[in-house]
Structures are given as structure tokens and as C-alpha cells.
Write an enzyme that holds these catalytic residues in place. Structure first.
Site, short mmCIF file in Angstrom:
data_model
loop_
_atom_site.label_atom_id
_atom_site.label_comp_id
_atom_site.label_asym_id
_atom_site.label_seq_id
_atom_site.Cartn_x
_atom_site.Cartn_y
_atom_site.Cartn_z
N PRO A 1 1.58 -1.05 -0.33
CA PRO A 1 1.21 -2.32 0.29
C PRO A 1 1.12 -2.28 1.81
O PRO A 1 0.68 -3.25 2.43
CB PRO A 1 2.35 -3.26 -0.14
CG PRO A 1 3.51 -2.36 -0.41
CD PRO A 1 2.96 -1.05 -0.87
N ASP B 1 -10.14 2.58 1.95
CA ASP B 1 -10.66 1.22 2.04
C ASP B 1 -9.91 0.45 3.13
O ASP B 1 -9.02 0.99 3.79
CB ASP B 1 -10.68 0.51 0.69
CG ASP B 1 -9.32 0.31 0.06
OD1 ASP B 1 -9.26 0.23 -1.17
OD2 ASP B 1 -8.32 0.23 0.79
N LYS C 1 -13.31 -2.52 2.24
CA LYS C 1 -13.65 -3.45 1.17
C LYS C 1 -12.77 -4.68 1.29
O LYS C 1 -11.88 -4.91 0.51
CB LYS C 1 -13.42 -2.78 -0.18
CG LYS C 1 -14.53 -3.09 -1.12
CD LYS C 1 -14.43 -2.50 -2.49
CE LYS C 1 -13.54 -1.31 -2.67
NZ LYS C 1 -13.80 -0.54 -3.84
N GLY D 1 -5.47 0.77 -1.14
CA GLY D 1 -4.28 -0.06 -0.98
C GLY D 1 -3.56 -0.22 -2.31
O GLY D 1 -4.19 -0.24 -3.37
N GLY D 2 -2.24 -0.32 -2.26
CA GLY D 2 -1.47 -0.58 -3.48
C GLY D 2 -1.58 0.55 -4.48
O GLY D 2 -1.40 1.73 -4.14
N ASP D 3 -1.92 0.21 -5.70
CA ASP D 3 -2.11 1.19 -6.78
C ASP D 3 -3.61 1.28 -7.09
O ASP D 3 -4.29 0.24 -7.14
CB ASP D 3 -1.34 0.75 -8.03
CG ASP D 3 -1.49 1.77 -9.14
OD1 ASP D 3 -0.66 2.69 -9.20
OD2 ASP D 3 -2.45 1.66 -9.94
N ALA E 1 0.73 -4.29 -4.65
CA ALA E 1 1.15 -5.38 -3.75
C ALA E 1 2.17 -6.31 -4.40
O ALA E 1 3.11 -6.75 -3.75
CB ALA E 1 -0.07 -6.17 -3.31
N MET F 1 -5.75 -11.79 -4.42
CA MET F 1 -7.04 -12.29 -3.93
C MET F 1 -7.22 -13.77 -4.22
O MET F 1 -8.31 -14.21 -4.57
CB MET F 1 -8.19 -11.48 -4.55
CG MET F 1 -8.14 -10.01 -4.23
SD MET F 1 -9.30 -9.01 -5.17
CE MET F 1 -8.42 -8.81 -6.72
N1 SAH Z 1 -4.92 -2.08 -5.54
C1 SAH Z 1 -4.22 -3.11 -4.76
C2 SAH Z 1 -4.87 -4.46 -4.88
C3 SAH Z 1 -6.25 -4.55 -4.29
S1 SAH Z 1 -6.91 -6.16 -4.38
C4 SAH Z 1 -2.77 -3.15 -5.21
O1 SAH Z 1 -2.40 -2.57 -6.21
O2 SAH Z 1 -1.99 -3.79 -4.49
C5 SAH Z 1 -6.54 -6.78 -2.78
C6 SAH Z 1 -5.48 -7.87 -2.87
O3 SAH Z 1 -4.19 -7.29 -2.99
C7 SAH Z 1 -5.38 -8.73 -1.63
O4 SAH Z 1 -6.36 -9.74 -1.63
C8 SAH Z 1 -3.99 -9.31 -1.78
O5 SAH Z 1 -3.96 -10.33 -2.72
C9 SAH Z 1 -3.24 -8.12 -2.37
N2 SAH Z 1 -2.54 -7.35 -1.33
C10 SAH Z 1 -2.75 -6.07 -1.00
N3 SAH Z 1 -1.90 -5.67 -0.02
C11 SAH Z 1 -1.13 -6.75 0.27
C12 SAH Z 1 -0.07 -6.99 1.18
N4 SAH Z 1 0.38 -6.05 2.01
N5 SAH Z 1 0.50 -8.21 1.20
C13 SAH Z 1 0.08 -9.18 0.36
N6 SAH Z 1 -0.92 -9.00 -0.52
C14 SAH Z 1 -1.52 -7.82 -0.57
#
Ligand code: SAH
Length: 261
Positions: free
Chosen positions: A18, A41, A63, A94-96, A125, A175
Site C-alpha cells: 500500500p 503503475d 493508471k 500497488g497492493g497485490d 490496500a 476505488m
Molecule cells: N492492487 C491494489 C488495488 C488497486 S485499485 C491493491 O491490492 O491494493 C486502486 C485502489 O486501491 C485505490 O482507488 C484505493 O481504493 C485503493 N488503495 C491503494 N493504495 C491505497 C492506499 N495506500 N490507501 C488507501 N487506499 C489505497
């Protein structure tokens, strides 16, 4: 005539978590530090990109909503072309990579082209935000089901959200900032209590993180009033309530007995 023979490179679909670089897996950190080519991204934190070695090529395919981004077929084609040219590619997300990250589409494109793929999970996230805001997504007292949903308008009409939020459940919306008004209206119309606790976590695990709370009916006002920006998550359910302070717990236990309520 001699032909140059390339070994096909591997595409690593890597979750960057995150934001906080300390939340990378060791495997992700190693791949980032050794990569010659990183395709990332817009959600990947600059602090993570700065871990790349000198001379590494960093390609942004940003993105994020309302910003210019490379269309998905072009991203797929780029990954495949680089790998077929013999380069290993770290595709950093970002995230997974497999939670609302289009990682599935990129893996399919690579497999279809005969390019080896490895997927490295990241802290999504929802998990990072919940930990940072100290909101347990499950709790034996009040939540044994957790759902992750995408909050764009399309999802709102396609899916039946009715069963996803409510007693015993935690709903985490990715989102969903831009559609928070429609989300609140829809959930209330579906029978969810307007006073169900809601938390909004913006920039989770980053230095500028904000955790905001409201009741469901007040969600749009909270998002607009505090000018919440992406990336942010919305958590709906009893677990999102303000944690009980010792003082409040004391008052609840003692005053209830005294007044017999
Ligand atoms: N693959 C990512 C998600 C991508 S979609 C994952 O697993 O986290 C993008 C959305 O993820 C953003 O619109 C928001 O809702 C969330 N997000 C990603 N990073 C974040 C963060 N640091 N804090 C809060 N929401 C986050």
C-alpha cells in the site's frame, strides 16, 4: 549468417503493497533492487521506486483515475515484447497484483505468448489500511465475513451488494471515493442502517495517511467536506466504529449498572 538467439525473459508481477516500503515482501524488495527494467503503475510509492539500482530503466504506465495512462493492451504488449527480447521485467503494482490490479490479464497475455510469469503477492490496500488504522476486518464479536468490492459505477449496477454489508459483515470498497454518494444511497436503499459505522482511510501506510469516520448516511458529506482524494478505501461495518476508550468502557459498565439501563 549468424542469428542472435535470445532466451525469453520472465515477467514478474510484483505487489508493491500500500505504500510504506517496509511492507514489501523480501522477494519483492530483492526483485526491485536487482531489476534492469521496472514497469510500474501510478500507485507505487516513489520511496519504493527509489530502491531500484542505478541505471535501471523505470517505465511508468500510470493508471490513476483522471490521469493519462497507457491502455491495458499496450501494457500487455510491452511486457511480452521486452520478455521475448530476452529481458526480465519487474511489473510493479500497488497492493497485490491479483486484487483489482489487472494482474490476471497481464499473466494471461504473457502465457498466451509463451512468456514465463511469476507472481509475487503484496499487501493489498484493505489489509494495509486496516492494520494502519487499527480496524480489525474480522472480530469474533461482530464480523465473520469480509468482502472486497470495486466501487466504480459499473460495479454498482452489476452487483448485488445487499448481502455484503450489515450485521456480522465488513465491506471494504476500493476505488469508491468518486461514487461514495451513490454507494451510501444504494446500501441504505438495500436496507442497511444509515447509522452503520464507516471509516475512510486515505493514503494508508504513507506519512500523509488520514483516517476519517462517520455513519453511513454521512459518508458523502465526510468525503466532500474533508476533500478525500484517491487512493482511499471505505470500510463499512461495526468494526469501523471509533475504538472504545477505557473511559467509555468504564462508563458503559458502571453507569449502566447504576442506572439499571
Ligand atoms: N492492487 C491494489 C488495488 C488497486 S485499485 C491493491 O491490492 O491494493 C486502486 C485502489 O486501491 C485505490 O482507488 C484505493 O481504493 C485503493 N488503495 C491503494 N493504495 C491505497 C492506499 N495506500 N490507501 C488507501 N487506499 C489505497
Amino acid at each position: 549468417m549468424q542469428e542472435t538467439v535470445h532466451n525469453t525473459g520472465t515477467v514478474y508481477l510484483v505487489g508493491a503493497g500500500p505504500g510504506d516500503p517496509d511492507l514489501l515482501t523480501l522477494r519483492a524488495a530483492r526483485l526491485i533492487m536487482n531489476a534492469r527494467l521496472i514497469v510500474h503503475d501510478g500507485l507505487v510509492d516513489p520511496a519504493i521506486l527509489s530502491m531500484a539500482r542505478k541505471g535501471a530503466r523505470l517505465v511508468s504506465v500510470a493508471k490513476r483515475r483522471s490521469r493519462h495512462s497507457m491502455p491495458q493492451p499496450e501494457i500487455n504488449a510491452l511486457l511480452v515484447a521486452e520478455a521475448l527480447a530476452g529481458k526480465d521485467v519487474v511489473r510493479l503494482k500497488g497492493g497485490d497484483p491479483f486484487v483489482f490490479g489487472r494482474g490476471g490479464e497481464e499473466a494471461e497475455a504473457c502465457r498466451a505468448a509463451g512468456v514465463p510469469v511469476e507472481v509475487v503477492p503484496g499487501i493489498s490496500a484493505a489489509l494495509g489500511a486496516a492494520a494502519a488504522a487499527q480496524i480489525p476486518l474480522t472480530h469474533r464479536d461482530c464480523a465473520s465475513i469480509v468482502s472486497f468490492v470495486a466501487g466504480q459505477c459499473k460495479g454498482l449496477t452489476d452487483q448485488d451488494w445487499a448481502g455484503l454489508a450489515g450485521k456480522g459483515r465488513t465491506l471494504v470498497i476500493y476505488m469508491g471515493v468518486a461514487t461514495s454518494e451513490a454507494i451510501a444511497e444504494k446500501l441504505i436503499a438495500d436496507g442497511l442502517s444509515p447509522d452503520m459505522p464507516v471509516a475512510v482511510i486515505e493514503n494508508a501506510t504513507r506519512p500523509d495517511m488520514r483516517v476519517l469516520r462517520a455513519e453511513l448516511a454521512g459518508l458523502p458529506a465526510l468525503v466532500n467536506g474533508a476533500r478525500v482524494k484517491s487512493p482511499a478505501l471505505i470500510v463499512i461495518g461495526e468494526v469501523a466504529a471509533e475504538p472504545e476508550t477505557e473511559l467509555r468502557a468504564f462508563a458503559r459498565e458502571n453507569l449502566t449498572m447504576e442506572f439499571g439501563q
